[in-house]
Scaffold this motif. Sequence first.
Motif, PDB file in Angstrom:
ATOM      1  N   ILE A  44       0.892  -1.155   0.000  1.00 43.12           N
ATOM      2  CA  ILE A  44       0.000   0.000   0.000  1.00 43.12           C
ATOM      3  C   ILE A  44       0.928   1.202   0.000  1.00 43.12           C
ATOM      4  CG2 ILE A  44      -1.801   1.259   1.233  1.00 43.12           C
ATOM      5  CD1 ILE A  44      -2.472  -1.526   2.548  1.00 43.12           C
ATOM      6  N   ARG A  46       1.980   5.402  -1.088  1.00 42.47           N
ATOM      7  CA  ARG A  46       1.671   6.794  -1.402  1.00 42.47           C
ATOM      8  C   ARG A  46       2.898   7.388  -2.059  1.00 42.47           C
ATOM      9  NH1 ARG A  46      -2.757   9.187   1.043  1.00 42.47           N
ATOM     10  NH2 ARG A  46      -3.714   7.917   2.650  1.00 42.47           N
ATOM     11  N   LYS A  83      -2.449  12.326  -8.361  1.00 42.63           N
ATOM     12  CA  LYS A  83      -3.177  11.798  -7.203  1.00 42.63           C
ATOM     13  C   LYS A  83      -3.135  12.756  -6.004  1.00 42.63           C
ATOM     14  CE  LYS A  83      -3.945   7.668  -9.012  1.00 42.63           C
ATOM     15  NZ  LYS A  83      -5.226   7.154  -9.324  1.00 42.63           N
ATOM     16  N   GLN A  86      -6.005  12.671  -3.298  1.00 47.36           N
ATOM     17  CA  GLN A  86      -6.000  11.512  -2.408  1.00 47.36           C
ATOM     18  C   GLN A  86      -4.762  11.484  -1.523  1.00 47.36           C
ATOM     19  OE1 GLN A  86      -6.172  10.775  -5.898  1.00 47.36           O
ATOM     20  NE2 GLN A  86      -8.258  10.082  -6.184  1.00 47.36           N
ATOM     21  N   LEU A  89      -2.158   8.773  -2.597  1.00 46.30           N
ATOM     22  CA  LEU A  89      -2.446   7.346  -2.419  1.00 46.30           C
ATOM     23  C   LEU A  89      -2.585   6.634  -3.766  1.00 46.30           C
ATOM     24  CD1 LEU A  89      -3.051   5.042  -0.425  1.00 46.30           C
ATOM     25  CD2 LEU A  89      -5.465   5.649  -0.612  1.00 46.30           C
ATOM     26  N   GLY A  91      -2.744   3.232  -3.470  1.00 48.30           N
ATOM     27  CA  GLY A  91      -3.447   2.039  -3.008  1.00 48.30           C
ATOM     28  C   GLY A  91      -2.566   0.809  -3.034  1.00 48.30           C
ATOM     29  N   LEU A  92      -3.212  -0.342  -3.082  1.00 52.15           N
ATOM     30  CA  LEU A  92      -2.511  -1.626  -3.080  1.00 52.15           C
ATOM     31  C   LEU A  92      -1.960  -1.891  -4.481  1.00 52.15           C
ATOM     32  CD1 LEU A  92      -1.926  -4.141  -1.287  1.00 52.15           C
ATOM     33  CD2 LEU A  92      -3.966  -5.160  -2.276  1.00 52.15           C
ATOM     34  N   GLN A  93      -0.639  -1.984  -4.567  1.00 54.26           N
ATOM     35  CA  GLN A  93       0.022  -2.203  -5.855  1.00 54.26           C
ATOM     36  C   GLN A  93       0.802  -3.509  -5.820  1.00 54.26           C
ATOM     37  OE1 GLN A  93      -0.263  -0.124  -8.612  1.00 54.26           O
ATOM     38  NE2 GLN A  93      -1.787   0.924  -7.351  1.00 54.26           N
ATOM     39  N   GLU A 134       2.721   2.267   3.327  1.00 52.31           N
ATOM     40  CA  GLU A 134       1.884   2.195   4.529  1.00 52.31           C
ATOM     41  C   GLU A 134       1.704   0.776   5.029  1.00 52.31           C
ATOM     42  OE1 GLU A 134      -1.783   4.338   4.667  1.00 52.31           O
ATOM     43  OE2 GLU A 134      -1.008   5.901   3.362  1.00 52.31           O
TER      44      GLU A 134
END
Length: 137
Positions: A44, A46, A83, A86, A89, A91-93, A134
């Motif tokens: 996760i 950023r 981005k 957000q 973020l 997200g899940l990569q 994260e």
Amino acid sequence: MGAKKKAETKSNDKKDSGAKGAKGKIDKKEDAKDTKVKGAQAVIVRHILCEKHGKKEEALAEIRNNPTLDNFIAVAKIYSEDKAKQGGLLGLQRKGALQPEFEQVAFSLPDSKGSNLNIGEAKTAFGYHIIVVEGRK
């Protein structure tokens, strides 16, 4: 020798024998594994993306003044060219989904929690990235 001493000696013996390879040499992969971040198939993440190196350095200076995840998010909203709303973020990569330069940094960074911010930097075809992980899965 007391019972506790014997138990410690036995556990140390097991550790020593487990770290040796087939020919009795210490396995370097095992040693390297202890110093690296635990492997994951996805992170996760950023980031702050800046087209210009100078802008990235400004953002980095702002983050270093207050190295918290909340501040990173606030700085991303101001400086990031991608981005930004957000807080950077992505997200899940999963592995293989990111630019190789970015992915190498992201998967090697330890997780950032609260005031323990671990920052990575990468340059890709898109520009300069400031990266924070994260969590991992």
